[in-house]
Design a protein around this motif. Sequence first.
Motif, PDB file in Angstrom:
ATOM      1  N   MET A   1       5.066   9.849  -7.208  1.00 27.16           N
ATOM      2  CA  MET A   1       6.129   9.944  -8.213  1.00 27.16           C
ATOM      3  C   MET A   1       5.552  10.322  -9.569  1.00 27.16           C
ATOM      4  SD  MET A   1       8.474   6.677  -7.058  1.00 27.16           S
ATOM      5  CE  MET A   1       9.680   6.820  -8.380  1.00 27.16           C
ATOM      6  N   GLN A   2       4.439   9.705  -9.922  1.00 25.83           N
ATOM      7  CA  GLN A   2       3.807   9.992 -11.204  1.00 25.83           C
ATOM      8  C   GLN A   2       3.342  11.441 -11.267  1.00 25.83           C
ATOM      9  OE1 GLN A   2       0.713   7.182 -12.134  1.00 25.83           O
ATOM     10  NE2 GLN A   2       1.078   7.423 -14.316  1.00 25.83           N
ATOM     11  N   GLN A   3       2.738  11.918 -10.176  1.00 24.35           N
ATOM     12  CA  GLN A   3       2.268  13.305 -10.145  1.00 24.35           C
ATOM     13  C   GLN A   3       3.439  14.280 -10.211  1.00 24.35           C
ATOM     14  OE1 GLN A   3      -0.923  14.546 -10.360  1.00 24.35           O
ATOM     15  NE2 GLN A   3       0.233  16.431 -10.666  1.00 24.35           N
TER      16      GLN A   3
ATOM     17  N   ARG B   1      13.172  11.018 -15.212  1.00 21.94           N
ATOM     18  CA  ARG B   1      13.670   9.914 -14.381  1.00 21.94           C
ATOM     19  C   ARG B   1      12.558   9.340 -13.515  1.00 21.94           C
ATOM     20  NH1 ARG B   1      19.682  11.496 -12.211  1.00 21.94           N
ATOM     21  NH2 ARG B   1      20.631  11.873 -14.250  1.00 21.94           N
ATOM     22  N   LEU B   2      11.755  10.224 -12.924  1.00 23.97           N
ATOM     23  CA  LEU B   2      10.632   9.747 -12.111  1.00 23.97           C
ATOM     24  C   LEU B   2       9.657   8.950 -12.964  1.00 23.97           C
ATOM     25  CD1 LEU B   2       9.925  12.852  -9.861  1.00 23.97           C
ATOM     26  CD2 LEU B   2      10.584  10.578  -9.062  1.00 23.97           C
ATOM     27  N   ALA B   3       9.331   9.476 -14.128  1.00 20.59           N
ATOM     28  CA  ALA B   3       8.401   8.779 -15.029  1.00 20.59           C
ATOM     29  C   ALA B   3       8.970   7.427 -15.438  1.00 20.59           C
ATOM     30  CB  ALA B   3       8.108   9.637 -16.259  1.00 20.59           C
ATOM     31  N   SER B   4      10.266   7.381 -15.689  1.00 18.15           N
ATOM     32  CA  SER B   4      10.917   6.133 -16.070  1.00 18.15           C
ATOM     33  C   SER B   4      10.859   5.115 -14.925  1.00 18.15           C
ATOM     34  CB  SER B   4      12.373   6.414 -16.458  1.00 18.15           C
ATOM     35  OG  SER B   4      13.043   5.213 -16.753  1.00 18.15           O
ATOM     36  N   ALA B   5      11.119   5.560 -13.715  1.00 23.22           N
ATOM     37  CA  ALA B   5      11.072   4.659 -12.556  1.00 23.22           C
ATOM     38  C   ALA B   5       9.664   4.109 -12.352  1.00 23.22           C
ATOM     39  CB  ALA B   5      11.554   5.390 -11.298  1.00 23.22           C
ATOM     40  N   VAL B   6       8.667   4.972 -12.473  1.00 21.48           N
ATOM     41  CA  VAL B   6       7.273   4.522 -12.342  1.00 21.48           C
ATOM     42  C   VAL B   6       6.945   3.516 -13.433  1.00 21.48           C
ATOM     43  CG1 VAL B   6       4.852   5.251 -12.482  1.00 21.48           C
ATOM     44  CG2 VAL B   6       6.476   6.598 -11.140  1.00 21.48           C
ATOM     45  N   ALA B   7       7.388   3.795 -14.654  1.00 26.24           N
ATOM     46  CA  ALA B   7       7.123   2.880 -15.774  1.00 26.24           C
ATOM     47  C   ALA B   7       7.757   1.511 -15.524  1.00 26.24           C
ATOM     48  CB  ALA B   7       7.655   3.476 -17.079  1.00 26.24           C
ATOM     49  N   VAL B   8       8.965   1.492 -14.974  1.00 26.00           N
ATOM     50  CA  VAL B   8       9.625   0.218 -14.649  1.00 26.00           C
ATOM     51  C   VAL B   8       8.790  -0.550 -13.632  1.00 26.00           C
ATOM     52  CG1 VAL B   8      11.628  -0.815 -13.476  1.00 26.00           C
ATOM     53  CG2 VAL B   8      11.973   0.939 -15.218  1.00 26.00           C
ATOM     54  N   GLY B   9       8.365   0.132 -12.577  1.00 24.62           N
ATOM     55  CA  GLY B   9       7.565  -0.527 -11.541  1.00 24.62           C
ATOM     56  C   GLY B   9       6.252  -1.075 -12.070  1.00 24.62           C
ATOM     57  N   ARG B  10       5.590  -0.290 -12.896  1.00 28.76           N
ATOM     58  CA  ARG B  10       4.302  -0.727 -13.450  1.00 28.76           C
ATOM     59  C   ARG B  10       4.503  -1.864 -14.463  1.00 28.76           C
ATOM     60  NH1 ARG B  10       1.031   1.766 -10.050  1.00 28.76           N
ATOM     61  NH2 ARG B  10       0.870   4.022 -10.202  1.00 28.76           N
TER      62      ARG B  10
ATOM     63  N   ARG C   1       0.831  -1.210   0.000  1.00 33.68           N
ATOM     64  CA  ARG C   1       0.000   0.000   0.000  1.00 33.68           C
ATOM     65  C   ARG C   1       0.866   1.262   0.000  1.00 33.68           C
ATOM     66  NH1 ARG C   1      -2.820  -0.031   4.673  1.00 33.68           N
ATOM     67  NH2 ARG C   1      -2.213  -2.103   5.334  1.00 33.68           N
ATOM     68  N   GLU C   2       1.971   1.239   0.769  1.00 35.26           N
ATOM     69  CA  GLU C   2       2.893   2.371   0.768  1.00 35.26           C
ATOM     70  C   GLU C   2       3.476   2.575  -0.632  1.00 35.26           C
ATOM     71  OE1 GLU C   2       5.906   1.856   3.768  1.00 35.26           O
ATOM     72  OE2 GLU C   2       4.425   1.835   5.383  1.00 35.26           O
ATOM     73  N   LEU C   3       3.815   1.477  -1.283  1.00 34.99           N
ATOM     74  CA  LEU C   3       4.353   1.555  -2.637  1.00 34.99           C
ATOM     75  C   LEU C   3       3.349   2.202  -3.581  1.00 34.99           C
ATOM     76  CD1 LEU C   3       6.501   0.729  -4.832  1.00 34.99           C
ATOM     77  CD2 LEU C   3       4.977  -1.214  -5.224  1.00 34.99           C
ATOM     78  N   GLU C   4       2.096   1.791  -3.520  1.00 33.53           N
ATOM     79  CA  GLU C   4       1.074   2.376  -4.405  1.00 33.53           C
ATOM     80  C   GLU C   4       0.973   3.882  -4.201  1.00 33.53           C
ATOM     81  OE1 GLU C   4      -0.809   1.396  -7.027  1.00 33.53           O
ATOM     82  OE2 GLU C   4       0.494  -0.351  -6.941  1.00 33.53           O
ATOM     83  N   GLY C   5       0.992   4.311  -2.948  1.00 33.62           N
ATOM     84  CA  GLY C   5       0.957   5.750  -2.665  1.00 33.62           C
ATOM     85  C   GLY C   5       2.181   6.464  -3.209  1.00 33.62           C
ATOM     86  N   LEU C   6       3.338   5.847  -3.042  1.00 32.57           N
ATOM     87  CA  LEU C   6       4.569   6.452  -3.538  1.00 32.57           C
ATOM     88  C   LEU C   6       4.575   6.528  -5.062  1.00 32.57           C
ATOM     89  CD1 LEU C   6       7.361   7.649  -2.984  1.00 32.57           C
ATOM     90  CD2 LEU C   6       8.272   5.307  -3.006  1.00 32.57           C
TER      91      LEU C   6
END
Length: 186
Positions: free
Chosen positions: A99-101, A116-125, A90-95
């Motif tokens: 990050m996406q925002q 970089r933030l967008a790239s990290a979010v894309a990797v996680g998703r 749940r903490e990850l989803e919030g983070l």
Amino acid sequence: PKGVKALTRAETYQNQAIASLQPLVDALLRSNRYRRLAQNLAAIADQQEKVRKTTEGLTNTLSGRPLERLDQRERIALRQTAEQQDTLQRELEGLLAQMQQTAKDLEGEESDAGARLASAVAVGRKQGLSQQMRAAQDHLEANQTGQAMAQQTRATKTLEKMMAALEGIADTDFAEWIEKLSQAEA
């Protein structure tokens, strides 16, 4: 009259100084927000590794035993570990949402922090990080600690890739980066 002129001139210089410093203040605030998100991601990665180690300890004592044959203490340990995994997910989803925002807010900025933030979010998703964590929790609840550990290991690797993306390391350079890190530790 002379004093009024001097005060007016001082006010003008002061306003110019404030205007020239404002972009620097804005950049520092953006940098601080980026750094805080990166620190939060690193904290989640550390917590995920701790939960994985706890699961590993449970695997040694509970592996292969049906859930119904576990004593109360063992069931509590499983439940607590599953709850830790759930909290982490749940903490990850919030983070990820933050990050996406923030990536969206930083679009068009001079720095590459937003990218970089967008790239990290894309990797996680793309890697299904949230689903990996959820699957680990489900396996823990069913006393399938080996499968839970496998999902937790995948989640840890995905978190490492996300942190590498924040550092600006391309996915293709990730293995090389890990190798250099390992050599530096030796």
